[in-house]
Each structure stands twice: as structure tokens, then as C-alpha cells.
Design an enzyme around this catalytic site. Structure first.
Site: not given
Ligand code: HEM
Ligand SMILES: [Cu+2]
Lengths: 188, 523
Positions: B75, B104, B140, B167-168, B251, B253, B255, B266, B300-301, B326, B329, B448
Site C-alpha cells: 500500500h 513543450d 516500505w 523514472s523520477s 525525509h 522524500e 517533502y 498557492s 528524527h525517524h 512551514t 507558508k 503500527r
Molecule cells: C512540521 C513538519 C513535520 C514534522 C515536524 C514531522 C516530524 C516527523 C517525525 C518526528 C516522524 C517520526 C515519527 C516516528 O517514527 O516516531 C515523522 C514521520 C513521518 N512523517 Fe513527518 N513531519 C513533518 C511533516 C511531514 C510531511 C509534510 C510529510 C509528508 C508529506 C511527512 C511524512 C511523514 C511520514 C511518511 C512519516 C513516517 C515514516 C514511516 O516511519 O513510515 N511528515 N514525521
Molecule cells: Cu521525516
């Protein structure tokens, strides 16, 4: 294609290629960083070359804890003789781990040490250790394996407990292909 | 406008093969990308339905735990690489040449390749569902050593990721080359529409990070089949190193998945507030600083892997720092709406929904960024709630807003406004019903990626499941509206929206196959 466009394309492709290389470069960078700082708790896997001789600091005691793990599906028993010791930094300490191979065939094991807290690992010197080489166990063999270590008196004051943990991995397959050696101190 | 005269003397009626398979036309390739993305959205969505059906009540009801884990893994891979990223690339294809006044994309043939790689990549990825040992099930994020236990599917997953990456990267090089070289005279960098700006920065992020992912998965491949030990402790490697390399890509990614959405919003908010965007240049600088910061926050992950204190602190504060640009914005979008003469057509509804719900996701992100608190939240449903808030009512809502906003331009027909509004409200209600309760079960400790859970989590999970079925069904309405609009509908004017500004709105609706062969002049 105009020249300007070609330049853009070449530059971008160069960045992409360079970043692929950078991904691989992260491996040695990580190793070096971890070796210098001990960040990930990896300690020397080869004996410290020069003899480590320190003046024991009898005024200070540090608790050293011993942990034994087996990587999954290894049919062994593996445990420390004592679980905890109070030591003075600079003292030369000998302790033992015991391992039993329950399998009906020979197994080559490799123990990987790790020290917590990571930043203490630089100050934890193993003079002798069964982790320096891989260990071949005959079927059903039981064996005691010594570890000789010294805690460096330069260990930062705030560290009061050090945990030494070993994980045994079954390397029978790779060991039979290429002799298992650690040429460089493995960090990373 | 004179430059936009219909210019269809060449290939007026190309055959199906020429029109779609060998096409080098940015509009047709854009359409292909968007349709592919819609298809993948439903494939990935069907997997989400399996997940939520299983989690409706505790216990194992429908699927084997191994298959359940394959569903969460597939997924995520499909939604990220198959739905959201191709949708953005499709929008880039359609819009960037029209917005900068180019004829183009800069590299039309490469463009054809970038798209046609994708169906192969995803066929390969999906084929793993039928392989002995099953589809990948280690998440993933593909952490070793777990991922190395994948069966025959393993090399297929790795190669499909290589293909998606290629591709990307090709698509991004094309975007960069287009933006830097195809702009109409007078279109200076700081006159570019924000969608173009955000995509330029996204393209650089992609070029810089996709190769790192390619490297990481290649190391996995050689660890499994060629006896290297990058990540195997027994051979002197370290599995934690994979996490560092992965998140160095991962990370940025996230963004990549949101910056083009910022660009879309915008455009839409000023149009329906009938006011120019507040703080254009601060928007550009905020985007650039987000992109820069995204390279230094990856750990932070990984707060729980046992980093030393300085590491925890560095990554905690650098992560919190991202909230500043952020916030700029979000402030600018609100300031744009402030005292505007607003109307709420479907694109605007989705855009306003985006601002509110994306911000909610940003807040939970800030909570996760607090290192000591993350020890509790990590790998729970709280993280799932966080990233779904930023990705579904965030990125996906922005893509839908873009769909409603530009569909009349692309097809020449207005979509059905009543149905559009229904689609928005149903989606909004159900998306919150799905993801809001996940915050609570997450804080209470539900992990999870598990097919079963303890009894005390039942009610919130049932709510989430009902919400997700509703959300899934509502998206069928979206597909219906899109196809209805393609086939017919009220004729759209050239400007389409009263407040719309930008070069693309000076073209006829639908635009002829070739536009801006003679570049327009920008005052
Ligand atoms: C203010 C902005 C953001 C902060 C401070 C933030 C912070 C975090 C942190 C600390 C985690 C890790 C949590 C953990 O695994 O314990 C996390 C996970 C994640 N964040 Fe954010 N995030 C932000 C914005 C975003 C945005 C804009 C996206 C995507 C469009 C995003 C997508 C994700 C994803 C996909 C994960 C999980 C990845 C995984 O473990 O599978 N985050 N975020
Ligand atoms: Cu991150």
C-alpha cells in the site's frame, strides 16, 4: 538540443551520479565516525595492539554488566558466568562466557560485541576475547570462553554503568567459503 | 492571444499508437501520468481496504498475518511511488510548459521514457503478490535484517524501485531543463508561478535523493545475494546504518510529496480569494529553506535506535526548525484569504481543507519531533495518524484540488459542481473519521503494522475502518466526475475562473496540441 539545455542536463545527471556515489560513501563515513566516537557502541574487535597498562584507580568503581544474545534460530545456549561486576578503572579483569552447541553438527559462530553507552566504548579495552576470531563448535560441544578487559581510567566521570553485550551469529556458510577475518577494526 | 492560435497542421489525427505510446507531447504524457496515478490510487486504495477490513475488530478475520504485512508494505510503496509522485509529475507535464510559456518539455523523448518505465515497474512490483513467499512484508522502509527474509519477491522489489527511481530522476532532469531553458522572454526566475518554483526545488530534491535510495537498496541486494555485509552485524556491518542511508533519502522524500502541493494551493487560494498571493518571495524562500533543512533532520525517524544525547538534541531542534518556514507558508495562505472576496468552488474547498488539515498533521509532526516524547509515540498509530494527515488531506487533497482547478482547462468542459462539492464533503468527513481516532489509539500504545490488537482499541479502530470504507467509496465519485468531464459538460471559457491569473489561462480551453510555439512576451 541547445548548448544551454545540454549543460543543464549534464549538470543534473552529474548530481544524480554523484549522489549515487555519495550513498556508498556514507558507509565509510559512518564507519569512521563510529570508530572515532564509538557512537554505535561498536568496540574493537581485534585486540588492542599495545598492551594496555594503567594505574588502577582504586577510589572509583564502575559497574560492568554482561549480556549474551543469540541471533535468531541459532540452537545454542550462550550466557555469561557472572552477570555483573564492580571494577576499578585500570584493573585487569577476567571473566567467562559459556556456550553450548545443541546441534548434531559443527557450527561456526562469530560473536559481535557492543558496548553501552556508546560513548564509553572507546574506554573499554578488550585484551583477550573470543570475539576476535570465529569459534568453531563441534556437535554438542560445550565450552568456556574467557574475556580479559580493562576499563580506561579516562572514562568520563558520569559513566557509572557499562554494559557489554555479545551476539553470536551463525557464520557456518560464509566461513566455509572464505576464511572469516576482520582485517580492519570493524566499526559501522 | 495570437501566440495561442490553433496549430494543428501536423499530426492532426494521430493513431492510437502514435498518440499515446510513442507520444512526445507534454500534454498527452501529462494525461498518461495522471490516469496512471488514478489507477494506482485505486490499487493502493484496495489494499488499504484489506487492511481496514482486518482491523475492523480484534482477532484475525480475513487474511493471514503475513499477507496483512504485505498489504501495508505494498500500500505504502504504491501510494507513494505510484499515486502521489506520478500525479505530481503529470501535473508538471501539463502545466509547467504552459505556465512558463514554453512550447513543450525540454526533453520530449526522455519524457516518453520516464512515463513508460512506470507501468513496467509497477507490473513487476504487483507481480510479487503471486510469488512463492509472498509480496514484500517488511514495511516500505525495508529495514534489514527483516527485509532480507523476503522470498523470491526480493530482487523484483529492488529492481522495481530502481526503475521508479530512474523514472523520477529522468522526469526531474526534464523539469529542471524545462524551467531553466524554456521560459518565455521576460519570465525571470522571480516571476515564475509558485507551482513552477516548488517543482524546480522538488526536482532537485529528487535528483539528489533518489540515487541514495537506489544505492541503499542495491546494498540490500548485494547483502542478500553477493555476501557483502553492509548491514549484517556478523560480517562487520551495521543494520542501523541502513536506517541512516534510507532516511537521508526518506525525509527529503516526504517533502517531495508535499512541495508541489504547496505550489498548487498557492495558485488556487489567490484565484478564489480574488487577491494576489500574499508574500510571494517569502513563499519561494520558505520552500528553498524547507528543502535545505530536509537534508539535516533525517534521524528524527530514528530517535529510538540509541543515538547519543547530542544527536537526539541536534535532530530534535533541526526538525522543529522546519516548522518555521512551514508556518510562514500557512500564514501567507491565510493572509491571502484575509478580506478576500472568497467563493468556495470545489478546488477552493479542497485547498482550504488542505491548509487546515495539513497544519494538523504538522502539529502532530511537531509532537513527534520532541525526542523524549517520541520514545512513546514511535512505531505506534500516532505516527500513522501524523503521516496520513500530511499525505491524504495534505498531498492527495491538493492533487484533487488541482484536478478540479485545471480539468476545465485541459478538457474544455466544466465538471459537475454539485458532485464536486459532494465529493469534497464526503472525503473530508470520512478522512477525519478514518485518521483522527488513530491519534488516540496511538497515544494509548497501539503499535503500527499489526493485524490484531488488544480489546481496548476496538471502538476507535471500528470507527477508522468505517471512515476508510466511506473514503474509499467517495473516491469512486471522483473517478466518475473526472470521466464525465472528459466526455462532455458545460463549455469552459479560456479563463475558466474569474480570478485566475497566469499564462495557462490565456490559452483556449482545451488547449491545442501545440501551444506557445512562438513564446509569449511577459511584461
Ligand atoms: C512540521 C513538519 C513535520 C514534522 C515536524 C514531522 C516530524 C516527523 C517525525 C518526528 C516522524 C517520526 C515519527 C516516528 O517514527 O516516531 C515523522 C514521520 C513521518 N512523517 Fe513527518 N513531519 C513533518 C511533516 C511531514 C510531511 C509534510 C510529510 C509528508 C508529506 C511527512 C511524512 C511523514 C511520514 C511518511 C512519516 C513516517 C515514516 C514511516 O516511519 O513510515 N511528515 N514525521
Ligand atoms: Cu521525516
Amino acid at each position: 538540443m541547445t548548448d544551454k539545455k545540454a549543460t543543464t542536463v549534464l549538470r543534473s545527471s552529474f548530481i544524480a551520479l554523484a549522489m549515487f556515489g555519495f550513498g556508498y560513501l556514507m558507509v565509510p563515513i559512518y564507519d569512521v565516525l563510529c570508530n572515532i566516537t564509538g557512537l554505535n557502541g561498536n568496540t574493537e574487535i581485534v585486540s588492542t595492539q599495545q598492551e594496555v597498562e594503567f594505574e588502577p584507580d582504586m577510589t572509583r568503581t564502575v559497574k560492568v554488566q554482561f549480556v549474551a544474545n543469540l541471533n535468531n534460530s541459532m540452537n545454542w545456549t550462550f550466557e555469561p558466568e557472572i552477570f555483573e561486576l564492580e571494577v576499578h578503572p585500570g584493573q585487569r579483569i577476567v571473566t567467562n562466557y559459556t556456550a553450548i552447541n545443541h546441534r548434531p553438527d559443527a557450527v561456526v559462530g562469530q560473536a559481535i560485541p557492543s558496548v553501552m553507552p556508546g560513548l564509553a566504548s572507546r574506554h573499554f579495552h578488550k585484551v583477550e576475547c573470543f570475539c576476535f576470531t570465529n569459534q568453531t563448535f563441534a556437535a554438542k560441544e560445550e565450552r568456556q570462553m574467557p574475556v580479559v578487559f580493562v576499563v580506561d581510567p579516562a572514562l568520563p566521570e558520569k559513566v557509572e554503568v557499562i554494559t557489554l553485550s555479545y551476539t553470536f551469529f551463525d557464520v557456518t556458510e560464509t566461513a566455509s567459503v572464505t576464511p572469516f577475518t576482520f582485517e580492519v577494526p570493524a566499526g559501522g | 492571444m495570437s501566440t495561442a492560435t490553433v496549430d494543428d497542421h501536423h499530426d492532426e489525427h494521430p493513431g492510437f499508437f502514435k498518440r499515446w505510446i510513442t507520444t512526445t507531447n507534454h500534454k498527452d504524457i501529462g494525461t498518461l501520468y495522471l490516469l496512471f496515478s488514478l489507477l494506482m490510487f485505486f490499487v493502493g486504495g484496495a489494499m488499504a481496504m484489506v487492511i481496514r477490513a482486518e482491523l475492523y475488530i480484534p482477532g484475525l478475520q480475513w487474511v493471514e498475518p503475513g499477507f496483512f504485512n504485505s498489504m501495508t508494505t505494498m500500500h505504502a510503496l504504491i501510494m507513494i511511488f505510484g499515486a502521489v509522485m506520478p500525479a505530481f509529475t503529470g501535473l508538471a507535464n501539463w502545466l509547467i510548459p504552459m505556465m512558463v510559456g514554453g512550447c513543450d518539455m525540454a526533453l520530449p523523448r526522455l519524457n516518453n521514457w520516464s512515463f513508460w518505465i512506470l507501468p513496467f515497474a509497477f507490473t513487476m512490483l504487483l507481480s510479487t503478490l503471486f510469488m512463492p513467499g509472498g509480496a514484500p512484508a517488511g514495511g516500505w522502509t525495508m529495514y534489514p535484517p527483516l527485509v532480507l527474509q523476503t522470498g523470491n519477491a526480493f530482487p523484483f522489489v529492488i529492481f522495481s524501485i530502481h526503475l521508479m527511481g530512474i523514472s523520477s530522476i529522468m522526469g526531474s532532469i526534464n523539469v529542471v531543463a524545462t524551467i531553466l531553458n524554456m521560459r518565455a522572454p521576460g519570465m525571470t526566475l522571480l516571476k515564475m508561478p509558485l507551482f513552477v518554483w516548488t517543482w524546480l526545488i522538488t526536482a532537485y530534491l529528487l535528483i539528489a535523493t533518489m540515487p541514495v535510495l537506489a544505492g541503499a537498496v542495491t546494498m540490500l541486494l548485494t547483502d542478500k545475494y553477493f555476501a557483502t555485509s553492509f548491514f549484517s552485524a556478523a560480517g562487520g556491518g551495521d543494520p542501523v546504518m541502513f536506517q541512516h542511508i534510507f532516511w537521508f533519502f526518506g525525509h527529503p522524500e516526504v517533502y517531495i510529496l508535499i512541495l508541489p502541493a504547496f505550489g498548487i494551493v498557492s495558485h488556487i487560494i489567490p484565484t478564489f480569494a480574488r487577491k494576489p498571493l500574499f508574500g510571494y518571495s517569502s513563499m519561494v524562500y520558505a520552500t528553498a529553506s524547507i528543502a535545505f533543512l530536509s537534508f539535516i533532520v533525517w534521524a528524527h525517524h530514528m530517535f529510538t535506535v540509541g543515538m547519543p544525547l547530542v544527536g537526539e538534541l541536534f535532530f530534535m531542534f533541526s526538525t522543529m526548525l522546519i516548522a518555521v518556514p512551514t508556518g510562514v507558508k500557512v500564514f501567507n495562505w491565510i493572509a491571502t484569504m484575509w478580506r478576500g472576496s472568497m467563493t468556495f468552488e470545489t478546488p477552493m474547498l479542497f485547498a482550504v481543507g488542505f491548509v487546515i488539515m495539513f497544519t494538523l498533521g504538522g502539529f502532530s509532526g511537531l509532537m513527534l519531533a520532541i525526542a523524549p516524547a517520541d520514545f512513546q509515540y514511535h512505531d505506534t498509530y500516532f505516527v500513522v495518524a501524523h503521516f496520513h494527515y500530511v499525505l491524504v488531506p495534505g498531498a492527495v487533497f491538493a492533487i484533487m484540488a488541482a484536478g478540479y482547478f485545471w480539468l476545465p482547462k485541459w478538457t474544455g468542459h466544466m465538471y459537475n459542481e454539485t458532485l464536486g462539492k459532494w465529493h469534497f464533503w464526503l472525503s473530508t468527513i470520512f478522512v477525519n473519521l478514518t485518521f483522527f481516532p488513530m491519534h488516540f489509539v496511538g497515544l494509548a500504545g497501539m503499535p503500527r503494522r499489526i493485524p490484531d490488537y488488544s480489546l481496548q482499541f476496538t471502538e476507535f479502530n471500528t470507527m477508522a475502518s468505517i471512515g476508510s470504507f466511506g473514503f474509499g467509496l467517495s473516491q469512486l465519485l471522483f473517478a466518475f466526475i473526472v470521466f464525465q468531464t472528459i466526455r462532455g459538460g458545460k463549455k469552459a471559457t479560456d479563463q475558466v475562473w474569474e480570478g485566475a491569473e497566469g499564462l495557462e489561462w490565456t490559452l483556449p480551453s482545451p488547449p491545442p496540441a501545440h501551444t506557445f510555439d512562438v513564446p509569449p512576451v511577459i511584461k
